[in-house]
Design an enzyme around this catalytic site. Structure first.
Site, PDB file in Angstrom:
ATOM      1  N   ARG A  84       4.084 -36.271   9.446  1.00  0.00           N
ATOM      2  CA  ARG A  84       3.522 -36.485   8.107  1.00  0.00           C
ATOM      3  C   ARG A  84       2.268 -35.661   7.866  1.00  0.00           C
ATOM      4  O   ARG A  84       1.376 -36.091   7.131  1.00  0.00           O
ATOM      5  CB  ARG A  84       3.194 -37.964   7.862  1.00  0.00           C
ATOM      6  CG  ARG A  84       4.395 -38.871   7.758  1.00  0.00           C
ATOM      7  CD  ARG A  84       4.987 -38.846   6.361  1.00  0.00           C
ATOM      8  NE  ARG A  84       6.258 -39.550   6.328  1.00  0.00           N
ATOM      9  CZ  ARG A  84       6.408 -40.814   5.949  1.00  0.00           C
ATOM     10  NH1 ARG A  84       5.375 -41.496   5.540  1.00  0.00           N
ATOM     11  NH2 ARG A  84       7.597 -41.363   5.963  1.00  0.00           N
TER      12      ARG A  84
ATOM     13  N   ARG B 267      -0.317 -37.895   2.027  1.00  0.00           N
ATOM     14  CA  ARG B 267      -1.306 -38.420   1.064  1.00  0.00           C
ATOM     15  C   ARG B 267      -2.746 -38.432   1.539  1.00  0.00           C
ATOM     16  O   ARG B 267      -3.642 -38.593   0.738  1.00  0.00           O
ATOM     17  CB  ARG B 267      -0.892 -39.835   0.631  1.00  0.00           C
ATOM     18  CG  ARG B 267       0.263 -39.833  -0.342  1.00  0.00           C
ATOM     19  CD  ARG B 267       0.842 -41.224  -0.530  1.00  0.00           C
ATOM     20  NE  ARG B 267       1.567 -41.618   0.665  1.00  0.00           N
ATOM     21  CZ  ARG B 267       2.248 -42.754   0.782  1.00  0.00           C
ATOM     22  NH1 ARG B 267       2.263 -43.625  -0.213  1.00  0.00           N
ATOM     23  NH2 ARG B 267       2.889 -43.032   1.885  1.00  0.00           N
TER      24      ARG B 267
ATOM     25  N   ARG C  65       1.563 -33.056  -5.574  1.00  0.00           N
ATOM     26  CA  ARG C  65       2.549 -34.078  -5.911  1.00  0.00           C
ATOM     27  C   ARG C  65       2.430 -34.474  -7.376  1.00  0.00           C
ATOM     28  O   ARG C  65       3.431 -34.688  -8.066  1.00  0.00           O
ATOM     29  CB  ARG C  65       2.392 -35.308  -5.022  1.00  0.00           C
ATOM     30  CG  ARG C  65       3.603 -36.216  -5.134  1.00  0.00           C
ATOM     31  CD  ARG C  65       3.466 -37.467  -4.322  1.00  0.00           C
ATOM     32  NE  ARG C  65       2.481 -38.358  -4.891  1.00  0.00           N
ATOM     33  CZ  ARG C  65       2.463 -39.661  -4.691  1.00  0.00           C
ATOM     34  NH1 ARG C  65       3.364 -40.220  -3.932  1.00  0.00           N
ATOM     35  NH2 ARG C  65       1.533 -40.402  -5.231  1.00  0.00           N
TER      36      ARG C  65
ATOM     37  N   ASP D 233      12.757 -35.583   2.966  1.00  0.00           N
ATOM     38  CA  ASP D 233      12.776 -36.974   3.404  1.00  0.00           C
ATOM     39  C   ASP D 233      14.128 -37.288   4.036  1.00  0.00           C
ATOM     40  O   ASP D 233      15.138 -36.694   3.666  1.00  0.00           O
ATOM     41  CB  ASP D 233      12.522 -37.926   2.235  1.00  0.00           C
ATOM     42  CG  ASP D 233      12.143 -39.312   2.731  1.00  0.00           C
ATOM     43  OD1 ASP D 233      10.949 -39.527   3.023  1.00  0.00           O
ATOM     44  OD2 ASP D 233      13.042 -40.168   2.865  1.00  0.00           O
TER      45      ASP D 233
ATOM     46  N   TYR E  39      18.603 -48.209   5.940  1.00  0.00           N
ATOM     47  CA  TYR E  39      18.159 -48.119   4.538  1.00  0.00           C
ATOM     48  C   TYR E  39      19.342 -48.176   3.572  1.00  0.00           C
ATOM     49  O   TYR E  39      19.278 -48.822   2.527  1.00  0.00           O
ATOM     50  CB  TYR E  39      17.363 -46.821   4.309  1.00  0.00           C
ATOM     51  CG  TYR E  39      16.016 -46.832   4.985  1.00  0.00           C
ATOM     52  CD1 TYR E  39      14.887 -47.333   4.326  1.00  0.00           C
ATOM     53  CD2 TYR E  39      15.859 -46.377   6.290  1.00  0.00           C
ATOM     54  CE1 TYR E  39      13.649 -47.353   4.951  1.00  0.00           C
ATOM     55  CE2 TYR E  39      14.631 -46.400   6.926  1.00  0.00           C
ATOM     56  CZ  TYR E  39      13.531 -46.885   6.256  1.00  0.00           C
ATOM     57  OH  TYR E  39      12.309 -46.923   6.880  1.00  0.00           O
TER      58      TYR E  39
HETATM   59  O1  CP3 Z   1       6.561 -35.301   8.844  1.00  0.00           O
HETATM   60  C1  CP3 Z   1       6.487 -34.703   7.753  1.00  0.00           C
HETATM   61  O2  CP3 Z   1       5.413 -34.453   7.208  1.00  0.00           O
HETATM   62  C2  CP3 Z   1       7.761 -34.174   7.112  1.00  0.00           C
HETATM   63  C3  CP3 Z   1       8.192 -34.872   5.948  1.00  0.00           C
HETATM   64  C4  CP3 Z   1       8.690 -36.281   6.113  1.00  0.00           C
HETATM   65  C5  CP3 Z   1       8.528 -37.267   5.122  1.00  0.00           C
HETATM   66  N1  CP3 Z   1       9.228 -38.362   5.502  1.00  0.00           N
HETATM   67  C6  CP3 Z   1       7.731 -37.104   3.904  1.00  0.00           C
HETATM   68  C7  CP3 Z   1       7.332 -38.305   3.163  1.00  0.00           C
HETATM   69  C8  CP3 Z   1       9.470 -36.839   7.131  1.00  0.00           C
HETATM   70  C9  CP3 Z   1       9.889 -36.250   8.465  1.00  0.00           C
HETATM   71  C10 CP3 Z   1       9.813 -38.157   6.705  1.00  0.00           C
HETATM   72  C11 CP3 Z   1      10.673 -39.042   7.504  1.00  0.00           C
HETATM   73  C12 CP3 Z   1      10.963 -40.381   7.022  1.00  0.00           C
HETATM   74  N2  CP3 Z   1      11.114 -40.824   5.730  1.00  0.00           N
HETATM   75  C13 CP3 Z   1      11.234 -41.458   7.874  1.00  0.00           C
HETATM   76  C14 CP3 Z   1      11.303 -41.382   9.384  1.00  0.00           C
HETATM   77  C15 CP3 Z   1       9.971 -41.205  10.024  1.00  0.00           C
HETATM   78  C16 CP3 Z   1       9.117 -42.407   9.977  1.00  0.00           C
HETATM   79  O3  CP3 Z   1       8.058 -42.338   9.307  1.00  0.00           O
HETATM   80  O4  CP3 Z   1       9.435 -43.381  10.667  1.00  0.00           O
HETATM   81  C17 CP3 Z   1      11.488 -42.580   7.071  1.00  0.00           C
HETATM   82  C18 CP3 Z   1      11.789 -43.983   7.575  1.00  0.00           C
HETATM   83  C19 CP3 Z   1      11.436 -42.162   5.715  1.00  0.00           C
HETATM   84  C20 CP3 Z   1      11.717 -42.951   4.487  1.00  0.00           C
HETATM   85  C21 CP3 Z   1      10.497 -43.027   3.677  1.00  0.00           C
HETATM   86  N3  CP3 Z   1      10.017 -41.984   2.900  1.00  0.00           N
HETATM   87  C22 CP3 Z   1       9.546 -44.073   3.614  1.00  0.00           C
HETATM   88  C23 CP3 Z   1       9.696 -45.409   4.317  1.00  0.00           C
HETATM   89  C24 CP3 Z   1       8.495 -43.638   2.797  1.00  0.00           C
HETATM   90  C25 CP3 Z   1       7.215 -44.367   2.509  1.00  0.00           C
HETATM   91  C26 CP3 Z   1       7.105 -44.870   1.117  1.00  0.00           C
HETATM   92  C27 CP3 Z   1       5.650 -45.086   0.759  1.00  0.00           C
HETATM   93  O5  CP3 Z   1       5.374 -45.167  -0.435  1.00  0.00           O
HETATM   94  O6  CP3 Z   1       4.782 -45.139   1.659  1.00  0.00           O
HETATM   95  C28 CP3 Z   1       8.799 -42.330   2.367  1.00  0.00           C
HETATM   96  C29 CP3 Z   1       7.992 -41.484   1.474  1.00  0.00           C
HETATM   97  C30 CP3 Z   1       7.428 -40.252   2.082  1.00  0.00           C
HETATM   98  N4  CP3 Z   1       8.130 -39.379   2.849  1.00  0.00           N
HETATM   99  C31 CP3 Z   1       6.108 -39.750   1.888  1.00  0.00           C
HETATM  100  C32 CP3 Z   1       6.052 -38.513   2.559  1.00  0.00           C
HETATM  101  C33 CP3 Z   1       4.888 -37.558   2.607  1.00  0.00           C
HETATM  102  C34 CP3 Z   1       5.029 -40.388   1.040  1.00  0.00           C
HETATM  103  C35 CP3 Z   1       5.449 -40.094  -0.380  1.00  0.00           C
HETATM  104  C36 CP3 Z   1       4.332 -39.989  -1.357  1.00  0.00           C
HETATM  105  O7  CP3 Z   1       3.765 -38.903  -1.511  1.00  0.00           O
HETATM  106  O8  CP3 Z   1       4.083 -41.010  -1.996  1.00  0.00           O
END
Ligand code: CP3
Length: 340
Positions: free
Chosen positions: A22, A26, A35, A72, A149
């Protein structure tokens, strides 16, 4: 060769290559601004220019050894035909797939490319734009984690809907995982063709699988996906992340065929050096809360991770993603403690 690829090839480097899960996220003001420009999180994922821009932001700011494609894990079920949206402050929502009819309505694995074409374009832009020493990592979710999911239609603390379907209709549960597995091979293979030099498989909920089911629904799919990718792209390194595996991290290189195993912070670096790194390259595993807390604990724990893994191939990373409340300056302190 790029330092990250050398570590993945089994080389022990004097200073480990480093990146953070990540790392585009944010906690960075420049990410939040981009974003905003994109409209929303999914708009950002599907906008190749802006997705490449946020991927590059942490590289410019910190000089990491790897960039991870901005996307994602839930884009794969979306490309299979599920509806996907993000509820602000609550996380992802999908139209659930937990009946034979809903599975039958999904597209075949080979049909995911139409939806995912913009992601491949992001990879192509990044392959041209990255500094020469920085490796490009593509990724996807592992079948079990994505299925938790897709079956629930949302994130759940205990993956109960997926466990329930596994108990009541195992054939349907396995057919859902199989569809995701096929799509994942297609998706990662296209990322490699577009220029990803490494791919990572996120099995974030692997720890919720017990006994024989850990082998059947975590290790075996990781092994099949890794083998299929390496048959199509010989030499493509794979990083597998069976998060929460605990003692079952031991032997994970052999059990998955992956070139590196990513460790969460539920295992100590000293234990993992003795029990996991003996099988090959490991990645990890600084607790991400230390990037919120900072101070002497951050410096000491960073040095401890580096020291523990200094006898073998290691990629420095966190145990899980950096959180939105992390202090961007603490990342500099962590890098200083790694690189001196
Ligand atoms: O690592 C990286 O920076 C690469 C990009 C990446 C994202 N998500 C960007 C993201 C990767 C590799 C993921 C993987 C991901 N996504 C997983 C597996 C890894 C883990 O964290 O366990 C899972 C379970 C997801 C599904 C997902 N996407 C969730 C549960 C969420 C959180 C929602 C929230 O509001 O917190 C996301 C959103 C997400 N994916 C964000 C990012 C940067 C935040 C989105 C935003 O900008 O609001």
């Amino acid at each position: 060769m790029k330092p990250l690829l050398r570590a993945l090839a089994g080389e022990t480097l004097p200073v480990p290559p480093v990146w953070m899960m990540r790392q585009a996220g944010r906690y960075l003001p420049e990410y939040r601004a981009t974003r905003e420009r994109a409209g929303g999180f999914l708009d950002l994922c599907y906008n190749p220019d802006l997705a490449a821009e946020v991927t590059l932001q942490p590289i410019r700011r910190y000089g990491f050894d790897a960039a991870i494609l901005f996307a994602d894990i839930l884009l794969v079920p979306q490309a299979l035909g599920a509806e996907l949206w993000f509820e602000t402050g609550e996380g992802p929502r999908l139209s659930p797939v937990a009946t034979p009819g809903a599975l039958a309505a999904l597209r075949p694995p080979g049909a995911v490319h139409d939806t995912l074409a913009p992601i491949y374009e992001t990879v192509r832009i990044l392959a041209r734009a990255l500094p020469p020493d920085v490796a490009l990592i593509g990724f996807a979710g592992a079948p079990w984690t994505v299925a938790t999911y897709l079956i629930a239609g949302r994130g759940t603390p205990d993956q109960a809907p997926a466990h329930a379907l596994k108990a009541t209709d195992r054939a349907l549960f396995e057919a859902i995982l199989e569809r995701i597995e096929g799509a994942t091979v297609e998706y990662l293979s296209a990322q490699a063709e577009a220029g990803a030099e490494v791919v990572k498989l996120f099995d974030s909920w692997a720890g919720a699988l017990e006994g024989e089911e850990f082998d059947r629904y975590c290790l075996a799919p990781l092994r099949r996906i890794t083998a299929a990718l390496r048959a199509r792209h010989p030499g493509l390194p794979v990083i597998a992340f069976p998060r929460g595996a605990g003692a079952r991290y031991a032997g994970a290189h052999a059990a998955t065929g992956a070139q590196a195993i990513a460790l969460d912070d539920g295992v100590s670096p000293e234990w993992a050096a003795a029990e996991v790194q003996t099988g090959g390259c490991v990645q990890g595993n600084l607790p991400s809360r230390l990037l919120v807390e900072g101070g002497q604990a951050l410096v000491e724990e960073t040095r401890r991770v580096v020291r523990a893994f200094s006898g073998g191939p290691h990629i420095f990373n966190l145990g899980h993603g950096i959180t939105p409340d992390a202090d961007p300056d603490n990342v500099h302190r962590m890098l200083e403690a790694i690189r001196g």
